[in-house]
Design an enzyme around this catalytic site. Sequence first.
Site, short mmCIF file in Angstrom:
data_model
loop_
_atom_site.label_atom_id
_atom_site.label_comp_id
_atom_site.label_asym_id
_atom_site.label_seq_id
_atom_site.Cartn_x
_atom_site.Cartn_y
_atom_site.Cartn_z
CB CYS A 89 43.63 3.57 7.10
SG CYS A 89 42.24 4.69 7.08
CD GLU B 176 37.26 9.82 5.49
OE1 GLU B 176 37.97 9.41 4.57
OE2 GLU B 176 36.19 9.24 5.80
CG ASP C 33 38.03 11.24 1.23
OD1 ASP C 33 37.91 11.73 0.09
OD2 ASP C 33 37.52 10.15 1.55
CG HIS D 189 38.33 3.87 -4.98
ND1 HIS D 189 38.51 3.19 -3.80
CD2 HIS D 189 37.90 5.09 -4.63
CE1 HIS D 189 38.17 3.94 -2.80
NE2 HIS D 189 37.78 5.12 -3.27
C1 PEP Z 1 40.89 7.98 2.82
O1 PEP Z 1 40.08 8.84 2.50
O2 PEP Z 1 42.11 8.20 3.00
C2 PEP Z 1 40.46 6.58 2.99
C3 PEP Z 1 41.25 5.68 3.53
O3 PEP Z 1 39.22 6.21 2.56
P1 PEP Z 1 38.80 6.05 1.00
O4 PEP Z 1 40.06 6.08 0.19
O5 PEP Z 1 38.07 4.77 0.91
O6 PEP Z 1 37.94 7.25 0.80
MG MG Z 2 37.94 8.47 2.60
#
Ligand code: PEP
Ligand code: MG
Length: 542
Positions: free
Chosen positions: A501, A430, A454, A188
Site C-alpha cells: 500500500c 513497514e 516507511d 504527504h
Molecule cells: C507507508 O509507510 O508506506 C504507508 C502506506 O503509510 P504512510 O505513508 O501513511 O506512513
Molecule cells: Mg507508514
Amino acid sequence: MTVLEGKSVFNDVCMGTISFYKRKESVIKRYKIEDTEAEIGRFEEARDEAKNQLKELYEKALEDVGEANAAIFEIHQLMLEDLDYCESIENIITAQKVNAEYAVGATADNFSAMFRAMDDAYMQGRAADVKDVSERVLKVLTNAEDGVQVLEEKVIIAADDLVPSETIQLDKEKVLGFIMQHGSANSHTAILARSMGIPAIIGLGDSLSESMDGKFAIVDGFAGKVYIEPDEATMAAMQKKQKEALERKELLQQLKDKEDITLDGTKIKIFANIGNSADVGNVLKNDARGIGLFRSEFLYLENSDYPTEEQQFIAYKTVAENMAGKKVIIRTLDIGADKQVDYFNLDKEENPALGYRAIRICLTRQDIFKTQLRALYRAAAFGNISIMFPMIISVEEVLKVKEIIKEVLDELRQEKIPFKEDVEIGIMIETPASVMVSDELAKEVDFFSVGTNDLTQYTLAIDRQNQKLEPFYNAHHKAVLRMIKMAADNAHAEGKWIGICGELGADTTLTEEFLKMGIDELSVSPSMVLEVRKRVREINLR
Ligand code: PEP
Ligand code: MG
C-alpha cells in the site's frame, strides 16, 4: 519567462495563478513597554475581537455540523472570559512591563502545562484548547493571517512544504497543482497530489519565491518543470501536452470494468488508498476493486478534539456502505512523526520518525485505541471491513492488540451493541523488524500490507521528509525489494495474502517484479489504478 526545475510526483500538466500558502507567524517577540494601561487595553480589545470571531464560528458550525460539534467554540469563548486567565495576562504586562503578545504567549504556556499535569484525561485535553484560544488572540494582536486558505478561484498552491494538518484544510476543488520548495516523493503533499490526480513538483528550493505569488504559471509534471509567465511557444507546447495527457486519461477509461489479470492469466487485485470518506468517489470513478488503505488518522487531523466513537462509526460505516461489499481495509490511527495533532499533546522529540507514534500510542493510550476499535467493529457490520495496524515491530505487539480487541468485543457484547465478530485483521509491514519476524507474524494475522514509504525510510535510514537526501535515495534499492520478497514468502508459507500500500505499489516499472514475487494486491492512489491495470494487462510472466 522563468523556468524552475524540481522533482515531479505526478505526471500531468496544469496552468493557472500561483497562490502562496500563508502560514501564521508563531514566533512571539518580547519587548518592554511604558504604558501598561494602554497595553492591557490592547489585550482586552484583541480578546473581545477573538470572542466575536468565536461567536460567528459557533453560529456557522451550528448550521453546518450541529450543536454537539459546535460546542467547542462556545467553550473557547468561555475560556477567554476566565478570570484567572485574564488576570495572569494583565499581571505579566504590569509586573514585567512587557507587550501583550508576550503575556498571552507566556500565560498560554503556563496554563497548558498546568492542564497537562492534571490526572484527569479530559482536563489534560484542555491544554490544547488554551493554546488554541491564545493563538486566536495573538493573531488579532499581530494582524497575522490565518493558515487556512480561502480560495476564490482555482490556483496552483505554492509553499515550502505542507504538513497533513494543512493539506486537509485546503478546498481541494480549487487546487490545480502543487509546487513546493521542499518535500519528498513520499511526503504527504506528494501522496495527496497523487490521490487527487493533479501535478505536483517538489524540491524547487529557493528558486521558488514568494515574489511569484499571483503570477501565471504552467506546471509540467512530466518534465518536473514550472514555467513562470511562459512565452507563447511554451504555452502552445504545454497546451498540446495537456491535451495529450487528457486523451491518455480518456483512453485509460476504457480499462474500467476490465479484469486485473496478466496475459498468462495471473491475477492481482488493484485497490486504492484514501484519506477520508470523500475520496470514495474517486475510488469508484477509477474502478478500484477495493480500498487497500484508509488512513484513519486523517479523521483525527481534521478534528479539534478526539473524534468520538459515533463520529468514527459513521465515517467507517459510510465508506463501507458506499463501497457496497468491496473490501475496505481501515488502518488504525497512525499519528506522530509528520502527522501531528495538537490535542494529543505529544512531547517534542529528537527523532519523531523513530518516536512515539502509531501503534505505540495506541498500546499506551488504550482509551483512544478502544474508542476506535469499537467504532470499527460496529461499522464492520455494514460492509466488508478489514482492520490493519501500523508500525508493528514484534509478535508481542500483535498479541497485545488481539487482547485489547477481545476486551472491546466483550464490552460491546455486554452492552448489547451490534458488531461483526470475525473481522479480518492484518498488519503493515513497514519496519525492517517486522520483515525479519514476518514468519512468526504471519501465524498471528490474516494478511500483510507493505508500507514501502516507511519501510524504505527505515531500511535505508533516509528520512522520507528530507529533500536533501534525494541523491542518496533509491526507490528500487535491492534491500527494500528483498525485504518485500521475504515478507511475501513468509506470508504465503502460512497461507496468508500480502499487498503493497506504499507509493512503490504504483511504480509500473516494478509491477512485473511484484507479480513474480506473488504479491496479491496493490493499493495505489485512485488516479493510478487504471495505469497499473494497463501495465498488469501487458505483462506475460511465462
Ligand atoms: C507507508 O509507510 O508506506 C504507508 C502506506 O503509510 P504512510 O505513508 O501513511 O506512513
Ligand atoms: Mg507508514
